[in-house]
Design an enzyme around this catalytic site. Sequence first.
Site, PDB file in Angstrom:
ATOM      1  N   SER A 266       0.809  -1.214   0.000  1.00 43.95           N
ATOM      2  CA  SER A 266       0.000   0.000   0.000  1.00 43.95           C
ATOM      3  C   SER A 266       0.845   1.268   0.000  1.00 43.95           C
ATOM      4  CB  SER A 266      -0.938   0.023   1.206  1.00 43.95           C
ATOM      5  OG  SER A 266      -1.755  -1.115   1.207  1.00 43.95           O
ATOM      6  N   LYS A 268       4.390   1.843   1.346  1.00 48.84           N
ATOM      7  CA  LYS A 268       5.466   2.177   2.289  1.00 48.84           C
ATOM      8  C   LYS A 268       6.817   2.334   1.585  1.00 48.84           C
ATOM      9  CE  LYS A 268       4.841  -1.472   4.830  1.00 48.84           C
ATOM     10  NZ  LYS A 268       3.749  -2.030   4.019  1.00 48.84           N
ATOM     11  N   ARG A 395       8.638  -9.325  -6.706  1.00 49.19           N
ATOM     12  CA  ARG A 395       9.411  -8.481  -5.792  1.00 49.19           C
ATOM     13  C   ARG A 395      10.845  -8.300  -6.260  1.00 49.19           C
ATOM     14  NH1 ARG A 395       6.862  -6.558  -0.784  1.00 49.19           N
ATOM     15  NH2 ARG A 395       4.799  -7.495  -0.857  1.00 49.19           N
TER      16      ARG A 395
HETATM   17  P1  GDP Z   1       4.423  -1.457   0.431  1.00 50.92           P
HETATM   18  O1  GDP Z   1       4.245  -2.909   0.175  1.00 50.92           O
HETATM   19  O2  GDP Z   1       3.514  -0.920   1.483  1.00 50.92           O
HETATM   20  O3  GDP Z   1       5.847  -1.132   0.663  1.00 50.92           O
HETATM   21  O4  GDP Z   1       3.972  -0.714  -0.901  1.00 50.92           O
HETATM   22  P2  GDP Z   1       4.809  -0.255  -2.189  1.00 50.92           P
HETATM   23  O5  GDP Z   1       5.445   1.062  -1.961  1.00 50.92           O
HETATM   24  O6  GDP Z   1       5.675  -1.351  -2.648  1.00 50.92           O
HETATM   25  O7  GDP Z   1       3.640  -0.051  -3.214  1.00 50.92           O
HETATM   26  C1  GDP Z   1       2.735  -1.085  -3.535  1.00 50.92           C
HETATM   27  C2  GDP Z   1       2.043  -0.777  -4.817  1.00 50.92           C
HETATM   28  O8  GDP Z   1       1.330   0.463  -4.677  1.00 50.92           O
HETATM   29  C3  GDP Z   1       3.007  -0.585  -5.976  1.00 50.92           C
HETATM   30  O9  GDP Z   1       2.461  -1.174  -7.113  1.00 50.92           O
HETATM   31  C4  GDP Z   1       3.106   0.912  -6.118  1.00 50.92           C
HETATM   32  O10 GDP Z   1       3.412   1.297  -7.438  1.00 50.92           O
HETATM   33  C5  GDP Z   1       1.730   1.392  -5.669  1.00 50.92           C
HETATM   34  N1  GDP Z   1       1.785   2.754  -5.050  1.00 50.92           N
HETATM   35  C6  GDP Z   1       2.649   3.180  -4.102  1.00 50.92           C
HETATM   36  N2  GDP Z   1       2.456   4.497  -3.793  1.00 50.92           N
HETATM   37  C7  GDP Z   1       1.426   4.912  -4.570  1.00 50.92           C
HETATM   38  C8  GDP Z   1       0.742   6.177  -4.718  1.00 50.92           C
HETATM   39  O11 GDP Z   1       1.054   7.179  -4.085  1.00 50.92           O
HETATM   40  N3  GDP Z   1      -0.283   6.205  -5.613  1.00 50.92           N
HETATM   41  C9  GDP Z   1      -0.654   5.088  -6.357  1.00 50.92           C
HETATM   42  N4  GDP Z   1      -1.661   5.204  -7.209  1.00 50.92           N
HETATM   43  N5  GDP Z   1      -0.020   3.897  -6.242  1.00 50.92           N
HETATM   44  C10 GDP Z   1       0.994   3.800  -5.365  1.00 50.92           C
HETATM   45  P1  PGA Z   2       5.432  -4.974   2.163  1.00 55.70           P
HETATM   46  O1  PGA Z   2       6.398  -6.106   2.748  1.00 55.70           O
HETATM   47  O2  PGA Z   2       4.656  -4.492   3.322  1.00 55.70           O
HETATM   48  O3  PGA Z   2       6.413  -3.995   1.657  1.00 55.70           O
HETATM   49  O4  PGA Z   2       4.562  -5.520   1.101  1.00 55.70           O
HETATM   50  C1  PGA Z   2       6.230  -7.446   2.731  1.00 55.70           C
HETATM   51  C2  PGA Z   2       5.029  -7.951   3.506  1.00 55.70           C
HETATM   52  O5  PGA Z   2       4.526  -7.255   4.402  1.00 55.70           O
HETATM   53  O6  PGA Z   2       4.607  -9.062   3.200  1.00 55.70           O
HETATM   54 MN    MN Z   3       7.393  -2.495   0.839  1.00 50.40          MN
HETATM   55 MN    MN Z   4       5.259  -5.454   5.110  1.00 54.58          MN
END
Ligand code: GDP
Ligand code: PGA
Ligand code: MN
Ligand code: MN
EC number: 4.1.1.32
Length: 614
Positions: A266, A268, A395
């Site tokens: 989401s 991060k 990933r």
């Molecule tokens: P994490 O798993 O919480 O670290 O999330 P990521 O930063 O890896 O993002 C997960 C997905 O959400 C990816 O496909 C990103 O491209 C998308 N994403 C991240 N930030 C944004 C944003 O500000 N807007 C939109 N529309 N998508 C986002």
């Molecule tokens: P994410 O990390 O939060 O960046 O997706 C791996 C996980 O929580 O499974």
């Molecule tokens: Mn992440």
């Molecule tokens: Mn995580």
Amino acid sequence: MADVEAALEAAGLKNPHVLEYVRFYADLTGAERVEVVSAEDDARLIQEALDAGELEPAGEGRYYSRSYHKDTARSEERTIVATNDPKDKGVYNNWRPASEMKPLLHDRMRGAFEGKTMYVIPYLMSPPGNELAPWATGVQVTDTRTVVLHMIRMSRVGPEFLEDLDDPSQFVRAVHVTGDLEHLGQGTPEDQRYFVTVADERTILHFGSSYGGNALLGKIAHGLRQGAYDGWASKKFLAEQYMLIGIHDKETGTDYHICGGFPSASGKTNLAMMLAPDALGERYHVSFYGDDIAWLWVDESTGRLMGMNPEYGVFGVAKDTNEGTNPTALASIAEGTQAIFTNIAYNPQTREVWWEGRTKQPPANTAGWLDWTGSPIADRERGEAELPWAHPNSRFTTTLDNVPNIATDYNAASGVPIDAIIFGGRTRDREPLIRAIHDLAEGVYDGLTLGAEATFAAEGKEGVLRYDPMSNRPFMAYGEGDYAQHYLDIVGAATDQPIFAHVNWFQRDPDDGHFLWPGYRDNLRPLLWLLQLRNGEVKGRQTAVGIIPTEEELNLEGVDISAEDLKTILSINKPRWQQEMAHREEHLALFDNMPEAIWEAHRRVAEALEQESD
Ligand code: GDP
Ligand code: PGA
Ligand code: MN
Ligand code: MN
């Protein structure tokens, strides 16, 4: 049989408790060889993995791996926290008695390493010398070389990290057994997998997966579940699924630090790697401390709430990573970085890689390209054209040293003082761009009622709207009410309390589904507003659910957004929020021991909402 003593001695591992632990599991699994690894073994292990076909080259100094097709995400159903005290049972931790789970897991593991090497991975989940380091030390054993290679990228690995233990028995015993992936019945009623943290014995027993989120035990099981339990039992710290960033204001010379929880996949990692938008880059610089886990504690000498990232690398979602959304991520996985990709599309002829959103269109010439399952793209039948080339949860794994905006002091023992704590997730309506909360109980209440769409990072959950307290639902280690009280106690003990905020980058147009806010680099703008609010430089507009920015207060120079969309993301939809308050009441009522302060906060917000004009 493996000569455990000789292997440990050769590596300089003298701790008798480690010997006893490794010997027990080497005997149980029937391992043929035992090999202690450190980060210095990386090049040799990479070569061995290439020779064995476990990795393939993806250009110079970069690698590709494919996982078993039913082993691509964390399994929440199969994840269990076991202890010896039924009072540790919560709503989300799938609690079971330790006396039941340990024999069950030992049965699964018996004989599983016959003919195989057992890798012994001593690791540290903190910057060296940090005051929480005693809770951050562990030894993982595993049968899978690519898991070792990922651990080396994600954690500080080597026998030296075990030397400073005051009590040599106090390391986490983290046992990983992959099992026969093709015969585990993943997702069926006969599912054989179990991912168990025996929290009060500081022992992790994971069976049935080599996917990162299930198999890198330092990261998820220790860094989050075990850390959370230890932090509560010791009354000393919080272990949270938070990113942690620094924002430097070059004009005033001030440094701020913000941490915050968003559910997996989401945003991060993208936020932590954020490059300031062009219009703001001259004044502000964002630095990366962590993108998935933060441990928080109060420094007794200064009274400040401090945070640190226990990890040493990034396990990032590939989807939609490109020059526009996240140039920093691309630089951190460029050729020569020793990055490892999992389950993206790969061309073994040209050694190229691709994933959805890397470029607008996939490579036009499909010759040689394989999708994430290893099937040639060119052989796809009609009707299969819509199938993604990469798995949505594909990933990349790279170390912090490769991240261009890594904070210069990320390795400092002291950690950094926290100015703000934010929560967010994928919420398609209702949640405005940002709403700020000064009050501790209301901030904690807000985190506990974080509701968002689940993502592909967990099996079979994508798109389901659900509550995910503090984004910790998959990592809850004990009862939610006790967790809320512990959170209030830790943050409440700080002299200079952080401001809280709820953010949402994912509000969509109900008709055509487009994201109302451009997101990514522009996410710095609401965060700057939050810091200004904390400094008393802006006032915002008070609403029942927090303070939201006025259009004039937000720096929108160079932002591509329509007036109508802007208005929507900076407003509160009263009827929709009233509906939400009823859901929240049901959600909170699920938990035992929820502190009265949290219920009071809930009633205060509900009442203020009634008073609010439409
Ligand atoms: P994490 O798993 O919480 O670290 O999330 P990521 O930063 O890896 O993002 C997960 C997905 O959400 C990816 O496909 C990103 O491209 C998308 N994403 C991240 N930030 C944004 C944003 O500000 N807007 C939109 N529309 N998508 C986002
Ligand atoms: P994410 O990390 O939060 O960046 O997706 C791996 C996980 O929580 O499974
Ligand atoms: Mn992440
Ligand atoms: Mn995580």
